[in-house]
Design a protein around this motif. Structure first.
Motif, PDB file in Angstrom:
ATOM      1  N   LEU A  61       0.830  -1.209   0.000  1.00  0.00           N
ATOM      2  CA  LEU A  61       0.000   0.000   0.000  1.00  0.00           C
ATOM      3  C   LEU A  61       0.865   1.261   0.000  1.00  0.00           C
ATOM      4  N   ILE A  62       1.960   1.234   0.758  1.00  0.00           N
ATOM      5  CA  ILE A  62       2.874   2.376   0.769  1.00  0.00           C
ATOM      6  C   ILE A  62       3.424   2.616  -0.628  1.00  0.00           C
ATOM      7  N   ALA A  63       3.858   1.527  -1.282  1.00  0.00           N
ATOM      8  CA  ALA A  63       4.434   1.653  -2.624  1.00  0.00           C
ATOM      9  C   ALA A  63       3.405   2.140  -3.633  1.00  0.00           C
ATOM     10  N   ALA A  64       2.148   1.712  -3.486  1.00  0.00           N
ATOM     11  CA  ALA A  64       1.117   2.046  -4.471  1.00  0.00           C
ATOM     12  C   ALA A  64       0.551   3.450  -4.279  1.00  0.00           C
ATOM     13  N   PHE A  65       0.328   3.855  -3.031  1.00  0.00           N
ATOM     14  CA  PHE A  65      -0.403   5.091  -2.785  1.00  0.00           C
ATOM     15  C   PHE A  65       0.482   6.288  -2.441  1.00  0.00           C
ATOM     16  N   SER A  66       1.726   6.049  -2.036  1.00  0.00           N
ATOM     17  CA  SER A  66       2.607   7.180  -1.717  1.00  0.00           C
ATOM     18  C   SER A  66       2.794   8.122  -2.897  1.00  0.00           C
ATOM     19  N   PRO A  67       3.056   7.611  -4.118  1.00  0.00           N
ATOM     20  CA  PRO A  67       3.197   8.549  -5.252  1.00  0.00           C
ATOM     21  C   PRO A  67       1.936   9.369  -5.513  1.00  0.00           C
ATOM     22  N   VAL A  68       0.762   8.734  -5.340  1.00  0.00           N
ATOM     23  CA  VAL A  68      -0.503   9.458  -5.559  1.00  0.00           C
ATOM     24  C   VAL A  68      -0.652  10.579  -4.537  1.00  0.00           C
ATOM     25  N   LEU A  69      -0.372  10.248  -3.272  1.00  0.00           N
ATOM     26  CA  LEU A  69      -0.495  11.253  -2.214  1.00  0.00           C
ATOM     27  C   LEU A  69       0.542  12.353  -2.387  1.00  0.00           C
ATOM     28  N   ALA A  70       1.726  11.991  -2.878  1.00  0.00           N
ATOM     29  CA  ALA A  70       2.758  12.997  -3.122  1.00  0.00           C
ATOM     30  C   ALA A  70       2.332  13.963  -4.226  1.00  0.00           C
ATOM     31  N   GLU A  71       1.647  13.448  -5.256  1.00  0.00           N
ATOM     32  CA  GLU A  71       1.149  14.322  -6.324  1.00  0.00           C
ATOM     33  C   GLU A  71       0.131  15.318  -5.768  1.00  0.00           C
ATOM     34  N   VAL A  72      -0.710  14.837  -4.867  1.00  0.00           N
ATOM     35  CA  VAL A  72      -1.684  15.738  -4.233  1.00  0.00           C
ATOM     36  C   VAL A  72      -0.957  16.790  -3.393  1.00  0.00           C
ATOM     37  N   ALA A  73       0.119  16.362  -2.717  1.00  0.00           N
ATOM     38  CA  ALA A  73       0.858  17.279  -1.852  1.00  0.00           C
ATOM     39  C   ALA A  73       1.482  18.421  -2.635  1.00  0.00           C
ATOM     40  N   PHE A  74       1.802  18.190  -3.911  1.00  0.00           N
ATOM     41  CA  PHE A  74       2.370  19.260  -4.735  1.00  0.00           C
ATOM     42  C   PHE A  74       1.364  20.392  -4.958  1.00  0.00           C
TER      43      PHE A  74
ATOM     44  N   ILE B 105      17.920  16.485   4.334  1.00  0.00           N
ATOM     45  CA  ILE B 105      16.860  16.076   3.418  1.00  0.00           C
ATOM     46  C   ILE B 105      15.550  16.640   3.948  1.00  0.00           C
ATOM     47  N   ALA B 106      14.930  17.526   3.191  1.00  0.00           N
ATOM     48  CA  ALA B 106      13.666  18.131   3.631  1.00  0.00           C
ATOM     49  C   ALA B 106      12.543  17.118   3.500  1.00  0.00           C
ATOM     50  N   PRO B 107      11.866  16.769   4.599  1.00  0.00           N
ATOM     51  CA  PRO B 107      10.769  15.797   4.512  1.00  0.00           C
ATOM     52  C   PRO B 107       9.600  16.359   3.719  1.00  0.00           C
ATOM     53  N   GLY B 108       8.933  15.509   2.963  1.00  0.00           N
ATOM     54  CA  GLY B 108       7.794  15.942   2.161  1.00  0.00           C
ATOM     55  C   GLY B 108       7.807  15.309   0.787  1.00  0.00           C
ATOM     56  N   PRO B 109       6.943  15.764  -0.092  1.00  0.00           N
ATOM     57  CA  PRO B 109       6.787  15.119  -1.409  1.00  0.00           C
ATOM     58  C   PRO B 109       8.026  15.206  -2.290  1.00  0.00           C
ATOM     59  N   PHE B 110       8.924  16.169  -2.031  1.00  0.00           N
ATOM     60  CA  PHE B 110      10.103  16.318  -2.882  1.00  0.00           C
ATOM     61  C   PHE B 110      11.156  15.240  -2.626  1.00  0.00           C
ATOM     62  N   VAL B 111      11.030  14.506  -1.497  1.00  0.00           N
ATOM     63  CA  VAL B 111      11.978  13.426  -1.221  1.00  0.00           C
ATOM     64  C   VAL B 111      11.931  12.382  -2.334  1.00  0.00           C
ATOM     65  N   MET B 112      10.728  12.103  -2.827  1.00  0.00           N
ATOM     66  CA  MET B 112      10.548  11.094  -3.868  1.00  0.00           C
ATOM     67  C   MET B 112      11.266  11.492  -5.166  1.00  0.00           C
ATOM     68  N   VAL B 113      11.359  12.795  -5.409  1.00  0.00           N
ATOM     69  CA  VAL B 113      11.981  13.287  -6.631  1.00  0.00           C
ATOM     70  C   VAL B 113      13.477  13.505  -6.441  1.00  0.00           C
ATOM     71  N   SER B 114      13.841  14.155  -5.325  1.00  0.00           N
ATOM     72  CA  SER B 114      15.239  14.523  -5.111  1.00  0.00           C
ATOM     73  C   SER B 114      16.091  13.373  -4.578  1.00  0.00           C
ATOM     74  N   ASN B 115      15.495  12.449  -3.829  1.00  0.00           N
ATOM     75  CA  ASN B 115      16.233  11.320  -3.260  1.00  0.00           C
ATOM     76  C   ASN B 115      15.457  10.023  -3.468  1.00  0.00           C
ATOM     77  N   PRO B 116      15.272   9.600  -4.729  1.00  0.00           N
ATOM     78  CA  PRO B 116      14.457   8.398  -4.974  1.00  0.00           C
ATOM     79  C   PRO B 116      15.045   7.141  -4.361  1.00  0.00           C
ATOM     80  N   GLU B 117      16.386   7.046  -4.292  1.00  0.00           N
ATOM     81  CA  GLU B 117      16.994   5.840  -3.716  1.00  0.00           C
ATOM     82  C   GLU B 117      16.698   5.739  -2.225  1.00  0.00           C
ATOM     83  N   VAL B 118      16.563   6.898  -1.535  1.00  0.00           N
ATOM     84  CA  VAL B 118      16.211   6.893  -0.110  1.00  0.00           C
ATOM     85  C   VAL B 118      14.760   6.471   0.066  1.00  0.00           C
ATOM     86  N   PHE B 119      13.862   7.098  -0.691  1.00  0.00           N
ATOM     87  CA  PHE B 119      12.430   6.829  -0.571  1.00  0.00           C
ATOM     88  C   PHE B 119      12.112   5.382  -0.919  1.00  0.00           C
TER      89      PHE B 119
END
Length: 501
Positions: free
Chosen positions: A127-140, A341-355
Motif C-alpha cells: 500500500l505504501i508503494a502504491a499510494f505514496s506517489p498518488v499522495l505525493a502528487e496531491v501534496a504538490f 533532506i527536507a521531509p515531504g513530497p520532494f523526497v521522492m523526486v530529489s532522493n528516490p533511492e532513499v524513498f
C-alpha cells in the motif's frame, strides 16, 4: 510501469550488502527491544539516532524503520510467553495469546503472531508503494496555507489521541512548539529565546530532546524493575498451527490488516490504536464472543496483524507530506533533517533511492523477522529473564557516547539531562511526552508556513478561509476539540485515565 521502475531502484539500494546488514541489525535490535518491558522503540531509536550521523541516509532510515516494525514482532513474544507486553501495542495480545500458552499452545500462538504480522506487513508495504506517489502528487498542490492547516489538524489529532487529560496533551504540544522556536528566526535570522547562550543559537539539539524525554526517562522509570520473570518456554517442535487454528486466523488477519492500514494513516494513530480497534471488531463479529480472553485465536491474530499494518502505513504521511503521525515518525523526520533532506513530497523526486530503498527494505525486513522470531525463541526466552539493573548502565553509556559524538561536545549531554528531569516530571504527572516531540518537530515548519501565508496576504488572516482545503482541515480540527470538550466525553476520558493509572 513507473511503480515497477521505482521498485527496481528501491531493491537495488536495499539489496546491497551494506544496507542488508543495517536492515538485519534494525529488525534484530527491534525484536529484542520489543521483548524487554520498559524499552520501547521510541526510546531505542532516540538512543541510536546519533549513529545515523555517520551512515548514509538510506542505511540509517532502513535501520530505524527495522527497529520500529521489529518491535511490534518482539512485543508479542513476551505478551504470549510471560503475559507481559514488551511494547504498548502488544497489550491486547496478552488477553488471548497468553491463555493459548497456558493451554499448551504457546508455539502455535507464536506462529500465528509471526505469520499474521508478516502478511500484514507485506500488504501494508504494498500500500505504501502504491499510494505514496498518488499522495505525493496531491501534496504538490498544497501551498503554505494548506500545509499550515494540515499541521494544525495533525497536532490536534495527536493531542486528542494521547493518553490521559486533553488539557495536558495541549500543554505538551504548546511546550514543544515553544521549544522548537529557540534559535535563529526563520525569516530575519535574529536570535531569540537564547538568553545570551551561544549553545542555543542553532536551536535545541533534537537528539538531546528525544533521548532525555524517552531513553533516560525510561531508565529512571524502570530502574527498580529487577524482578525475575517466570517464562513458559514453548517446544520448538510444536510451532505449527492446526488446520482449525489456521482457518480461525485467516479472516481476522485480513480484517486486522485492513483496520491497521487505515488507522496507521491518521495523525496520532499507529500500532496501539490499531490493535485495540481490531480486538473490538473481532469480538463484535465473532459467533462466540464468550471465548475472548480464554484463548481465542481471532483475539490474537487480528490485533497482531493490525499493529504491524498500522506501524508500517504510518510511514505514508511522513514520507509524502512530511507530517509525523506519531513519535517514532517524528524521529524519522529528525533523521532525514540530520542529512539535510527536507521531509515531504520532494523526497521522492530529489532522493528516490532513499524513498524507494526504505520501502523495498520493509519487504526484506518482514521476511527476516519471520526467520528470526521462530527459530530464535530459546534466545529470546533467555533475554526476557535478564534483570534490568544489568541493562541500564550499558544503555546509559551508549546514550552518552552517542550524544557526545554529535559535535564532539558535552553540551548535548547537559541538555539531555535537563530534559530527563522534565521527562520524569511529565511521567509523574501522567502527561505523555510524544505530543511534545511532535510539536517540537512541527513548530518551526508551522511558523514558516504561517508567516509565508501572511506575506502572501500582506498580513490578512482571512487567507486561511479562502482555501477550501484549509477551511476543511481547520474546521475538522475545531470540531474535534469541541467534541472532546463536551462534558460527558471529558468525564469518560477522565474515568478511563484514572482506571488505567
Amino acid at each position: 510501469m513507473d511503480l515497477l521502475t521505482n521498485l527496481d531502484i528501491g531493491f537495488q539500494a536495499a539489496l546491497s550488502l551494506h544496507n542488508l546488514t543495517f536492515c538485519f541489525i534494525g529488525v534484530l535490535v527491534g525484536t529484542a527491544i520489543g521483548m524487554l518491558p520498559g524499552l520501547g522503540p521510541l526510546a531505542t531509536i532516540a538512543m541510536l539516532l546519533p549513529l545515523t550521523y555517520a551512515l548514509e541516509p538510506v542505511s540509517g532510515l532502513i535501520m530505524i524503520a527495522g527497529i520500529y516494525y521489529g518491535a511490534q514482532y518482539g512485543g508479542s513474544t513476551t505478551a504470549i510467553l510471560v503475559n507481559l507486553p514488551g511494547e504498548s501495542s502488544s497489550v491486547v495480545s496478552c488477553l488471548d495469546g497468553h491463555q493459548m500458552a497456558r493451554k499448551g499452545r504457546a508455539g502455535a500462538a507464536l506462529a500465528i503472531a509471526a505469520l499474521g504480522s508478516f502478511f500484514a506487513g507485506t500488504v501494508a508495504t504494498l500500500l505504501i508503494a502504491a499510494f505514496s506517489p498518488v499522495l505525493a502528487e496531491v501534496a504538490f498542490l498544497f501551498g503554505p496555507v494548506e500545509y499550515f492547516a494540515m499541521m494544525v489538524l495533525g497536532l490536534t489529532a495527536a493531542t486528542l489521541l494521547a493518553h490521559g487529560s486533553f488539557i495536558k496533551g495541549v500543554a505538551m504540544v504548546l511546550t514543544g512548539l515553544i521549544l522548537g522556536l529557540v534559535g535563529a528566526d526563520v525569516n530575519s535570522g535574529t536570535y531569540r529565546f537564547t538568553f545570551g547562550s551561544f549553545s542555543l543559537t542553532e536551536g535545541i539539539e533534537f537528539v538531546a530532546v528525544a533521548m532525555g524525554l524517552f531513553a533516560f526517562t525510561d531508565i529512571v522509570a524502570n530502574i527498580r524493575s529487577n524482578q525475575a520473570r517466570d517464562v513458559a518456554s514453548p517446544s520448538l517442535r510444536n510451532l505449527m498451527m492446526s488446520a482449525k487454528e489456521f482457518r480461525q486466523a485467516v479472516f481476522p488477519v485480513i480484517r486486522g490488516t485492513a483496520i491497521g492500514s487505515m488507522l496507521g494513516l491518521l495523525p496520532g494513530g499507529g500500532a496501539m490504536i490499531s490493535s485495540f480497534a481490531s480486538y473490538a471488531v473481532e469480538k463484535r463479529v465473532s459467533r462466540h464472543p464468550e471465548e475472548f480472553g480464554q484463548g481465542a485465536v481471532a483475539g490474537l491474530a487480528g490485533p497482531e496483524a493490525a499493529n504491524n499494518a498500522g506501524a508500517q502505513t504510518s510511514f505514508i504521511p511522513m514520507l509524502t507530506l512530511g507530517i509525523p503521525s506519531n513519535g517514532v515518525m517524528a524521529l524519522m523526520i529528525g533523521a532525514l533533517m540530520v542529512h539535510n533532506i527536507a521531509p515531504g513530497p520532494f523526497v521522492m523526486v530529489s532522493n528516490p533511492e532513499v524513498f524507494w530503498g526504505l520501502i523495498a527494505s520493509m519487504w526484506i525486513g518482514n521476511a527476516m523477522l519471520v526467520v528470526l522470531n521462530l527459530p530464535l525463541i530459546p534466545l529470546w526466552v533467555r533475554l526476557i529473564q535478564v534483570q534490568y539493573w544489568v541493562l541500564f548502565p550499558i544503555i546509559l553509556v551508549v546514550c552518552c557516547v552517542g550524544l557526545f559524538s554529535i559535535n564532539n561536545n558535552v553540551v548535548p549531554i547537559y541538555f539531555a539531562a535537563g530534559f530527563t528531569v522534565l521527562g520524569c516530571l511529565f511521567w509523574r504527572m501522567r502527561a505523555e511526552a510524544a505530543p511534545l516531540l511532535l510539536g517540537f518537530i512541527l513548530g518551526p515548519l508551522m511558523e514558516e508556513h504561517f508567516r509565508r501565508s501572511l506575506l502572501l496576504s500582506r498580513g490578512d488572516l482571512s487567507i486561511f478561509w479562502h482555501s477550501p482545503l484549509s477551511v476543511a482541515m481547520l474546521s475538522i480540527a475545531a470540531a474535534m476539540c469541541l467534541v472532546i470538550l463536551l462534558p460527558q466525553i471529558r468525564k469518560g476520558r477522565k474515568a478511563a485515565f484514572e482506571e488505567e493509572a
